[in-house]
Design a protein around this motif. Structure first.
Motif, mmCIF file in Angstrom:
data_model
loop_
_atom_site.group_PDB
_atom_site.id
_atom_site.type_symbol
_atom_site.label_atom_id
_atom_site.label_comp_id
_atom_site.label_asym_id
_atom_site.label_seq_id
_atom_site.Cartn_x
_atom_site.Cartn_y
_atom_site.Cartn_z
ATOM 1 N N THR A 2 0.837 -1.196 0.000
ATOM 2 C CA THR A 2 0.000 0.000 0.000
ATOM 3 C C THR A 2 0.872 1.245 0.000
ATOM 4 O OG1 THR A 2 -1.716 -1.164 1.224
ATOM 5 C CG2 THR A 2 -1.816 1.227 1.232
ATOM 6 N N LYS A 3 0.505 2.190 -0.864
ATOM 7 C CA LYS A 3 1.347 3.365 -1.076
ATOM 8 C C LYS A 3 0.678 4.612 -0.501
ATOM 9 C CE LYS A 3 3.325 3.138 -4.933
ATOM 10 N NZ LYS A 3 3.535 3.123 -6.397
ATOM 11 N N VAL A 4 1.430 5.359 0.318
ATOM 12 C CA VAL A 4 0.935 6.597 0.928
ATOM 13 C C VAL A 4 1.834 7.742 0.503
ATOM 14 C CG1 VAL A 4 0.434 7.815 3.078
ATOM 15 C CG2 VAL A 4 0.018 5.350 2.931
ATOM 16 N N LEU A 21 4.752 5.485 9.344
ATOM 17 C CA LEU A 21 4.040 4.733 8.314
ATOM 18 C C LEU A 21 4.879 3.571 7.779
ATOM 19 C CD1 LEU A 21 2.388 7.689 6.362
ATOM 20 C CD2 LEU A 21 1.223 6.014 7.797
ATOM 21 N N TYR A 26 3.854 0.406 5.227
ATOM 22 C CA TYR A 26 3.431 1.140 4.041
ATOM 23 C C TYR A 26 4.635 1.620 3.234
ATOM 24 C CZ TYR A 26 -1.019 1.362 6.538
ATOM 25 O OH TYR A 26 -2.169 1.039 7.218
ATOM 26 N N GLU A 27 4.461 1.684 1.925
ATOM 27 C CA GLU A 27 5.447 2.352 1.074
ATOM 28 C C GLU A 27 5.111 3.841 1.104
ATOM 29 O OE1 GLU A 27 6.855 2.693 -3.608
ATOM 30 O OE2 GLU A 27 5.509 1.060 -2.979
ATOM 31 N N LYS A 113 -5.050 3.642 8.670
ATOM 32 C CA LYS A 113 -5.439 2.228 8.696
ATOM 33 C C LYS A 113 -6.956 2.083 8.526
ATOM 34 C CE LYS A 113 -1.795 0.249 11.621
ATOM 35 N NZ LYS A 113 -1.522 -0.429 12.923
#
Length: 234
Positions: A2-4, A21, A26-27, A113
């Motif tokens: 999952t990319k943020v 993160l 997370y990426e 999340k």
């Protein structure tokens, strides 16, 4: 993974949020101004954007407005201001949530999340047993399979939340939905200020009721909520 995308001109804050993160798996992509954020979002589409309201160049409101033209990523807006108008404006251009600075990185991670647990496709978390075939109401055709609304073959551009609200209301013409019921069906079981419903309903009305004297679709039931009614107000 999952990319943020985290967008803020405060380097220390970006690094802090990034570390939390990344620790959660997370990426994380980072940008420090609005133009850089939009370029990154186009090149590496994120699942969620943490977006500061006050940015050099393009501010967060304009970034969010442009982002919504090509992305359905969730947007959490960060603002150092506490005035309600800033929150309303952010939500009106497509932000899904807001967080006022200073904030706890743990709270931000919790909101990330919670938001990512909701399905992004189609009706943005709308819970219903099945997708119905295209149906005509007034001069609108609501096509859930294609996730679009048309008026005389012209597609009306709606955000995922706006579409979800329209599907929910139009599935039961005449039924009154409270703000809490709409929050529950469209935004899920996480807490939101119910004013977010009013903001999105206002935006939806502007897009559906574009001409003076045109058909009216969403009626306010004062002190209760909203219902879908096709009314000719010419």
């Amino acid at each position: 993974m999952t990319k943020v995308l985290v967008v803020d001109d405060e380097t220390n804050l970006v690094e802090l949020v990034q570390s939390y993160l990344v620790r959660e798996g997370y990426e994380v992509l980072t940008a420090f101004d609005g133009l850089e954020a939009l370029e990154l979002a186009r090149a590496n589409p994120p699942d969620l954007v943490v977006l500061d309201l006050m940015l050099p160049g393009l501010d967060g409101i304009e970034v969010c407005r442009q982002l919504r033209q090509f992305s359905d990523a969730y947007v959490i807006m960060l603002t150092a201001k506490t005035e309600e108008i800033d929150k309303i404006v952010g939500l009106s251009v497509g932000a899904d949530d807001y967080l006022t600075k200073p904030f706890s990185p743990r709270e931000l991670v919790a909101r990330v999340k919670a938001m990512l647990r909701r399905p992004r496709s189609g009706a943005a978390g709308l819970s219903q047993p099945e997708v119905t075939p295209p149906h005509k109401l007034g001069d609108l055709v609501i096509d859930e399979l294609r996730h679009e609304v048309r008026r005389q073959e012209e597609v009306i551009s709606l955000t995922a939340r706006e579409f979800a609200l329209l599907v929910t209301l139009s599935a039961h013409p005449g039924r009154v939905f409270t703000r809490f019921q709409l929050l529950e069906r469209v935004w899920g079981d996480e807490y939101y200020d119910d004013h977010v419903v009013d903001v999105h309903i206002a935006n939806l009305r502007k897009k559906l009721e574009t001409e003076p004297g045109s058909l009216q679709y969403i009626e306010t039931v004062r002190g209760v909520g909203y219902r879908f009614e096709v009314r000719d107000i010419k």
